[in-house]
Design an enzyme around this catalytic site. Sequence first.
Site, PDB file in Angstrom:
ATOM      1  N   ASN A  49      -1.066   7.002 -85.250  1.00  0.00           N
ATOM      2  CA  ASN A  49      -0.008   7.387 -86.179  1.00  0.00           C
ATOM      3  C   ASN A  49       1.159   6.418 -86.103  1.00  0.00           C
ATOM      4  O   ASN A  49       1.476   5.867 -85.037  1.00  0.00           O
ATOM      5  CB  ASN A  49       0.420   8.853 -85.992  1.00  0.00           C
ATOM      6  N   GLU A  51       5.008   6.389 -87.376  1.00  0.00           N
ATOM      7  CA  GLU A  51       6.096   7.174 -87.975  1.00  0.00           C
ATOM      8  C   GLU A  51       7.163   6.244 -88.550  1.00  0.00           C
ATOM      9  O   GLU A  51       7.122   5.023 -88.377  1.00  0.00           O
ATOM     10  CB  GLU A  51       6.669   8.122 -86.913  1.00  0.00           C
ATOM     11  N   CYS A  60      -0.740   8.898 -90.763  1.00  0.00           N
ATOM     12  CA  CYS A  60      -1.529   9.524 -89.696  1.00  0.00           C
ATOM     13  C   CYS A  60      -2.580   8.563 -89.142  1.00  0.00           C
ATOM     14  O   CYS A  60      -3.012   7.619 -89.816  1.00  0.00           O
ATOM     15  CB  CYS A  60      -2.250  10.753 -90.224  1.00  0.00           C
ATOM     16  N   GLU A  62      -5.791   9.097 -88.557  1.00  0.00           N
ATOM     17  CA  GLU A  62      -7.088   9.109 -89.254  1.00  0.00           C
ATOM     18  C   GLU A  62      -7.065   8.199 -90.470  1.00  0.00           C
ATOM     19  O   GLU A  62      -8.011   7.456 -90.743  1.00  0.00           O
ATOM     20  CB  GLU A  62      -7.453  10.523 -89.704  1.00  0.00           C
ATOM     21  N   CYS A  93      -4.949  16.671 -90.522  1.00  0.00           N
ATOM     22  CA  CYS A  93      -4.095  17.335 -91.512  1.00  0.00           C
ATOM     23  C   CYS A  93      -4.793  17.322 -92.868  1.00  0.00           C
ATOM     24  O   CYS A  93      -5.798  16.634 -93.072  1.00  0.00           O
ATOM     25  CB  CYS A  93      -2.733  16.640 -91.595  1.00  0.00           C
ATOM     26  N   CYS A  96      -5.339  13.889 -94.506  1.00  0.00           N
ATOM     27  CA  CYS A  96      -6.400  13.097 -93.863  1.00  0.00           C
ATOM     28  C   CYS A  96      -7.780  13.653 -94.208  1.00  0.00           C
ATOM     29  O   CYS A  96      -8.726  12.888 -94.416  1.00  0.00           O
ATOM     30  CB  CYS A  96      -6.186  13.057 -92.357  1.00  0.00           C
TER      31      CYS A  96
HETATM   32  N1  THU Z   1      -0.596  13.273 -87.248  1.00  0.00           N
HETATM   33  C1  THU Z   1      -1.704  12.472 -87.280  1.00  0.00           C
HETATM   34  O1  THU Z   1      -1.651  11.299 -86.925  1.00  0.00           O
HETATM   35  N2  THU Z   1      -2.868  13.027 -87.710  1.00  0.00           N
HETATM   36  C2  THU Z   1      -2.998  14.318 -88.136  1.00  0.00           C
HETATM   37  O2  THU Z   1      -4.047  14.680 -88.634  1.00  0.00           O
HETATM   38  C3  THU Z   1      -1.893  15.256 -87.943  1.00  0.00           C
HETATM   39  C4  THU Z   1      -0.571  14.658 -87.668  1.00  0.00           C
HETATM   40  C5  THU Z   1       0.669  12.699 -86.791  1.00  0.00           C
HETATM   41  C6  THU Z   1       1.710  12.562 -87.863  1.00  0.00           C
HETATM   42  C7  THU Z   1       2.983  12.582 -87.052  1.00  0.00           C
HETATM   43  O3  THU Z   1       3.273  11.266 -86.614  1.00  0.00           O
HETATM   44  C8  THU Z   1       2.672  13.433 -85.833  1.00  0.00           C
HETATM   45  O4  THU Z   1       1.241  13.519 -85.793  1.00  0.00           O
HETATM   46  C9  THU Z   1       3.258  14.835 -85.876  1.00  0.00           C
HETATM   47  O5  THU Z   1       2.949  15.468 -87.071  1.00  0.00           O
END
Ligand code: THU
Length: 136
Positions: A49, A51, A60, A62, A93, A96
């Site tokens: 991920n 941010e 994300c 994935e 999520c 994804c």
């Molecule tokens: N996140 C992912 O990388 N993949 C997911 O499927 C769920 C959420 C990340 C996004 C964000 O940087 C952190 O997790 C918290 O939501």
Amino acid sequence: MKFEMNNALVHAAVNAALLAREHAYAPYSAFRVGAAVVDGSGAIHVGCNVENASYGLTNCAERAAIAAATVAGRRDIQFCVVVTEARQPASPCGACRQVLFECAPDMPILCTTPDRKDVWYNLSELLPNAFGPSSL
Ligand code: THU
């Protein structure tokens, strides 16, 4: 050669996702995620991920892994691994799930933790009755 999903390949994909997770850029949530997708040749593509101070621009793990596979010329994803340090292994999520669906509508997805609390899903149970290419 026919693709075979064996324990060694799953193990390699988990390790690759764990390493990718080390590179997560998550200063806001501190929730680091590593992902790996494995293509039909057995090659592993990873993502973490990423941010942003403008929170909604976060990408994300994935989707980063799918982008890496796409850059490598591979869309034939056979399975996906997601590693988080949540109490229960976190599943992808909604966004994804939709992006994974575009590659393989029923791919197996292993959600796990660094200490290998493994939970397997199939994408079709996480995203039933999905909107996809055949809907257009
Ligand atoms: N996140 C992912 O990388 N993949 C997911 O499927 C769920 C959420 C990340 C996004 C964000 O940087 C952190 O997790 C918290 O939501």
